[in-house]
Scaffold this active site. Structure first.
Site, mmCIF file in Angstrom:
data_model
loop_
_atom_site.group_PDB
_atom_site.id
_atom_site.type_symbol
_atom_site.label_atom_id
_atom_site.label_comp_id
_atom_site.label_asym_id
_atom_site.label_seq_id
_atom_site.Cartn_x
_atom_site.Cartn_y
_atom_site.Cartn_z
ATOM 1 C CD GLU A 13 -2.371 17.325 19.147
ATOM 2 O OE1 GLU A 13 -1.198 16.889 19.126
ATOM 3 O OE2 GLU A 13 -3.365 16.584 19.042
ATOM 4 N NE ARG A 100 -7.555 22.134 12.821
ATOM 5 C CZ ARG A 100 -6.913 21.162 13.480
ATOM 6 N NH1 ARG A 100 -5.660 20.848 13.136
ATOM 7 N NH2 ARG A 100 -7.507 20.496 14.456
ATOM 8 C CG ASN A 102 -4.371 17.305 13.175
ATOM 9 O OD1 ASN A 102 -4.629 18.213 13.957
ATOM 10 N ND2 ASN A 102 -4.508 16.028 13.500
ATOM 11 C CG ASP A 120 -17.862 19.764 11.455
ATOM 12 O OD1 ASP A 120 -17.830 19.096 12.520
ATOM 13 O OD2 ASP A 120 -18.926 20.115 10.906
ATOM 14 C CG ASN A 151 -3.501 12.873 15.390
ATOM 15 O OD1 ASN A 151 -2.557 13.565 15.771
ATOM 16 N ND2 ASN A 151 -4.763 13.191 15.626
ATOM 17 C CG ASP A 203 -4.538 12.808 19.479
ATOM 18 O OD1 ASP A 203 -3.887 13.365 18.579
ATOM 19 O OD2 ASP A 203 -5.503 13.342 20.038
#
Length: 292
Positions: A13, A100, A102, A120, A151, A203
């Protein structure tokens, strides 16, 4: 199209180009690793972190700012193979167990933006928020809320349009916002692209100098380019089924580096986790570093 060595990332990433060093950077979230590629020599180097690092941006001082598991961090990459980490203030509210940061990057003025998510993905919990970080104000309150998998952050060349996507299979949407470059506040959220009927989930993304938005079609094996009015005008196929983020760089900002994901790969995805570089025939926009 060129492969970057034999690198295979579990969750590659956040690629970015550092013109000062003539080098590429990207991360492997699951491996808690930051990678660096020297463009001239092809030499690869890597640094470990003590928790997952999901997004990075350059700082004016030569280090990195990062969105990680427990907050926003300053990172220095020395010779030890371990990144020196310093947390930048308190984490935002809502960063409970299983959360978290991203995707993230700086806007055209150098403010660092990153969003949170519930790690998750299968749990389908829309707990993610988009936050802004500055030295003066620290981590902002949620600017956009209710995200499943944040994203696709990017800004138009003039910095007056902000883009954001949600990669979750239940969403697969890209939004555009009016963006005030003076105060760093987005408004007027509107649907830019619905990718439910297009190849791949939306993404990570980048913007070229024509103002077109390039986004990785995760699970679709391609990178798609949309004009500023949301029309698909190009598809570039890549050998990895799960491309994850793209970034323009190189001396002429004419190279697109694309990361990918190996976690959850299918049997036929032999290039899963690979990093590729291609020249799509357009010029990118240089990233603004964080002022620190």
């Amino acid at each position: 199209m060129d492969f970057v060595g034999d690198v295979r990332c579990s969750v590659g990433e956040s690629p970015l180009w550092c013109a000062r060093q003539a080098a590429w950077y990207w991360v492997d979230i699951a491996a808690m690793t930051i990678w660096r590629l020297d463009a001239a020599s092809g030499r690869l180097a890597s640094w470990q972190t003590t928790e997952k690092v999901a997004s990075i941006a350059l700082t004016e001082s030569g280090g990195l700012i990062a969105g990680m598991e427990s907050g926003i961090f300053s990172l220095e990459l020395g010779s030890s193979g371990m990144a020196a980490q310093r947390k930048l203030g308190a984490p935002p509210g809502g960063m409970g167990p299983g959360m978290r940061f991203n995707d993230g990057r700086c806007d055209r003025q150098g403010r660092f933006w990153s969003g949170t998510m519930f790690a998750d993905i299968a749990a389908n919990r829309p707990l993610g928020n988009l936050h802004r970080y500055t030295v003066r104000d620290g981590v902002s309150a949620p600017v956009v809320s209710g995200l499943l998998v944040q994203n696709g952050l990017a800004w138009s060349p003039d910095g007056r349009t902000m883009y954001l996507s949600d990669s979750h299979p239940q969403r697969q949407l890209v939004w555009a916002f009016d963006y005030d470059p003076d105060d760093g506040v987005p408004s007027g959220q509107r649907l830019f692209v619905d990718m439910q009927t297009l190849p791949g989930r939306p993404d990570g993304a980048a913007v070229d100098s024509d103002g077109c938005y390039w986004i990785c079609g995760n699970d679709g094996g391609c990178v798609l380019r949309f004009t500023p009015d949301g029309k698909l005008d190009r598809r570039v196929d890549v050998p990895m089924l799960k491309p994850s983020m793209c970034s323009f760089g190189g001396a002429g900002l004419d190279t697109l580096l694309v990361t990918s994901i190996a976690v959850g790969k299918t049997e036929g995805d032999v290039w899963a986790g690979a990093i590729v570089m291609l020249r799509p025939g357009v010029i990118g926009v240089a990233e603004t570093p964080f002022p620190a």
